[in-house]
Design a protein around this motif. Structure first.
Motif, PDB file in Angstrom:
ATOM      1  N   SER A 196       3.998  28.328 -47.760  1.00  0.00           N
ATOM      2  CA  SER A 196       2.917  28.498 -46.786  1.00  0.00           C
ATOM      3  C   SER A 196       2.027  29.697 -47.107  1.00  0.00           C
ATOM      4  O   SER A 196       2.226  30.821 -46.620  1.00  0.00           O
ATOM      5  CB  SER A 196       3.476  28.606 -45.358  1.00  0.00           C
ATOM      6  OG  SER A 196       2.387  28.638 -44.460  1.00  0.00           O
ATOM      7  N   SER A 197       1.017  29.412 -47.899  1.00  0.00           N
ATOM      8  CA  SER A 197       0.109  30.475 -48.348  1.00  0.00           C
ATOM      9  C   SER A 197      -0.645  31.097 -47.168  1.00  0.00           C
ATOM     10  O   SER A 197      -0.838  32.311 -47.115  1.00  0.00           O
ATOM     11  CB  SER A 197      -0.888  29.902 -49.359  1.00  0.00           C
ATOM     12  OG  SER A 197      -1.559  28.796 -48.819  1.00  0.00           O
ATOM     13  N   ASP A 199      -5.053  30.550 -37.007  1.00  0.00           N
ATOM     14  CA  ASP A 199      -5.896  30.727 -38.201  1.00  0.00           C
ATOM     15  C   ASP A 199      -5.673  32.135 -38.788  1.00  0.00           C
ATOM     16  O   ASP A 199      -5.811  33.147 -38.095  1.00  0.00           O
ATOM     17  CB  ASP A 199      -7.386  30.510 -37.920  1.00  0.00           C
ATOM     18  CG  ASP A 199      -8.182  30.532 -39.213  1.00  0.00           C
ATOM     19  OD1 ASP A 199      -8.455  29.461 -39.775  1.00  0.00           O
ATOM     20  OD2 ASP A 199      -8.471  31.643 -39.685  1.00  0.00           O
ATOM     21  N   PRO A 203      -0.436  29.847 -39.789  1.00  0.00           N
ATOM     22  CA  PRO A 203       0.205  30.770 -38.867  1.00  0.00           C
ATOM     23  C   PRO A 203      -0.459  30.779 -37.482  1.00  0.00           C
ATOM     24  O   PRO A 203      -1.627  30.425 -37.337  1.00  0.00           O
ATOM     25  CB  PRO A 203      -0.008  32.120 -39.551  1.00  0.00           C
ATOM     26  CG  PRO A 203      -1.312  31.964 -40.265  1.00  0.00           C
ATOM     27  CD  PRO A 203      -1.335  30.539 -40.743  1.00  0.00           C
ATOM     28  N   LYS A 221      -0.996  23.921 -36.611  1.00  0.00           N
ATOM     29  CA  LYS A 221      -0.823  24.505 -37.941  1.00  0.00           C
ATOM     30  C   LYS A 221      -0.344  25.946 -37.798  1.00  0.00           C
ATOM     31  O   LYS A 221      -0.546  26.568 -36.752  1.00  0.00           O
ATOM     32  CB  LYS A 221      -2.142  24.485 -38.719  1.00  0.00           C
ATOM     33  CG  LYS A 221      -2.574  23.068 -39.134  1.00  0.00           C
ATOM     34  CD  LYS A 221      -3.758  23.101 -40.061  1.00  0.00           C
ATOM     35  CE  LYS A 221      -4.310  21.715 -40.316  1.00  0.00           C
ATOM     36  NZ  LYS A 221      -3.387  20.795 -40.950  1.00  0.00           N
TER      37      LYS A 221
HETATM   38  N1  GSH Z   1      -7.270  27.638 -41.805  1.00  0.00           N
HETATM   39  C1  GSH Z   1      -5.911  27.703 -41.354  1.00  0.00           C
HETATM   40  C2  GSH Z   1      -5.074  26.743 -42.187  1.00  0.00           C
HETATM   41  C3  GSH Z   1      -3.657  26.627 -41.715  1.00  0.00           C
HETATM   42  C4  GSH Z   1      -2.872  25.569 -42.465  1.00  0.00           C
HETATM   43  O1  GSH Z   1      -3.407  24.643 -43.080  1.00  0.00           O
HETATM   44  N2  GSH Z   1      -1.526  25.703 -42.386  1.00  0.00           N
HETATM   45  C5  GSH Z   1      -0.620  24.763 -43.008  1.00  0.00           C
HETATM   46  C6  GSH Z   1       0.543  25.480 -43.685  1.00  0.00           C
HETATM   47  S1  GSH Z   1       0.114  26.568 -44.979  1.00  0.00           S
HETATM   48  C7  GSH Z   1       0.064  23.942 -41.934  1.00  0.00           C
HETATM   49  O2  GSH Z   1       0.352  24.434 -40.862  1.00  0.00           O
HETATM   50  N3  GSH Z   1       0.390  22.692 -42.227  1.00  0.00           N
HETATM   51  C8  GSH Z   1       1.168  21.886 -41.334  1.00  0.00           C
HETATM   52  C9  GSH Z   1       0.610  20.532 -41.127  1.00  0.00           C
HETATM   53  O3  GSH Z   1      -0.534  20.283 -41.546  1.00  0.00           O
HETATM   54  O4  GSH Z   1       1.339  19.722 -40.526  1.00  0.00           O
HETATM   55  C10 GSH Z   1      -5.416  29.159 -41.458  1.00  0.00           C
HETATM   56  O5  GSH Z   1      -6.034  29.940 -42.189  1.00  0.00           O
HETATM   57  O6  GSH Z   1      -4.482  29.536 -40.761  1.00  0.00           O
END
Ligand code: GSH
Length: 217
Positions: free
Chosen positions: A14-15, A68, A57, A55
């Motif tokens: 999780s970047s 975000d 964090p 999503k």
């Molecule tokens: N723009 C958001 C992107 C967050 C994101 O894409 N997180 C991913 C993990 S790195 C997530 O939660 N994925 C879970 C999913 O899509 O089910 C941020 O900067 O926090």
């Protein structure tokens, strides 16, 4: 003062989670951590419990939910203004914000083809069409910042700021995929890797058992 809780994903992959986590550690904020292993059958309901966007964090602070990664860093900068989250100098601060936003919204080819995986060594993999262009732009940003603003330390603007937190996941990608870099960028990679909190994250990632096949080769 309300306690801070940061909800994150797998440390291996999780970047986005790494950015606020590293910034909070670097500025010495105490926080609880809730880790949700992503892409499991339970992940959707666990994410929706905390996160309006489903999503990670997400930062929980009192009644406030901040989702975000960049919004979390900005929130923390307002909430804890006695730390230098951004460079003090206005010109440097403007550039730091520009490159953080550029990182946040860009480099899609790199992201798609070189997913963060701090457990793996995937030397030479992921170099698809367009990836080198992203790498070149990132190296240019790093060189420019180091040369113009980096005099009083090893970070992009000398001392650690949000901009370094934003680029830390890219540093891990470059290590995993053994991306070739100029000497200024290589030194910056070494400086980020030397941060004890980053090593703590990598060690925790290596201890995780979950495998997300989309992020493996
Ligand atoms: N723009 C958001 C992107 C967050 C994101 O894409 N997180 C991913 C993990 S790195 C997530 O939660 N994925 C879970 C999913 O899509 O089910 C941020 O900067 O926090």
């Amino acid at each position: 003062m309300s306690e801070l809780t940061l909800v994150i994903g797998n440390k291996t992959y999780s970047s986005w989670s790494l950015r606020p986590w590293l910034a909070m550690k670097q500025f010495g904020l105490e926080f609880q951590e809730i880790r949700i292993p992503l892409y499991t059958p339970e992940a959707g309901s666990q994410l929706s419990q905390y996160s309006p966007s489903r999503k990670v964090p997400v930062l929980l602070h009192g009644n406030q939910k901040i989702w975000d990664s960049l919004a979390i860093c900005e929130y923390l900068a307002e909430e804890f203004p006695h730390f230098n989250w951004w460079p003090e100098d206005k010109t440097a601060r403007t550039i730091a914000r520009c490159i953080s936003a550029e990182m946040h919204s860009g480099f899609q080819k790199l992201r798609q083809n070189m997913p963060m995986n701090c457990r793996a060594k995937l030397l030479g993999k992921g170099m698809a069409l367009g990836v080198q262009k992203d790498i070149d732009r990132i190296a240019t940003i790093w060189r420019d910042c180091r040369e113009k603003f980096g005099i009083d330390g090893d970070m992009l603007f000398g001392q650690f700021t949000i901009a370094d937190a934003m680029f830390a996941p890219v540093v891990l990608r470059f290590v995993t995929y053994n991306v070739q870099l100029d000497h200024i960028s290589k030194n910056y990679v070494e400086a980020i890797l030397a941060i004890p909190a980053l090593q703590e994250w990598i060690t925790a990632g290596k201890a995780e058992q979950e495998v997300i096949s989309a992020y493996e080769f």
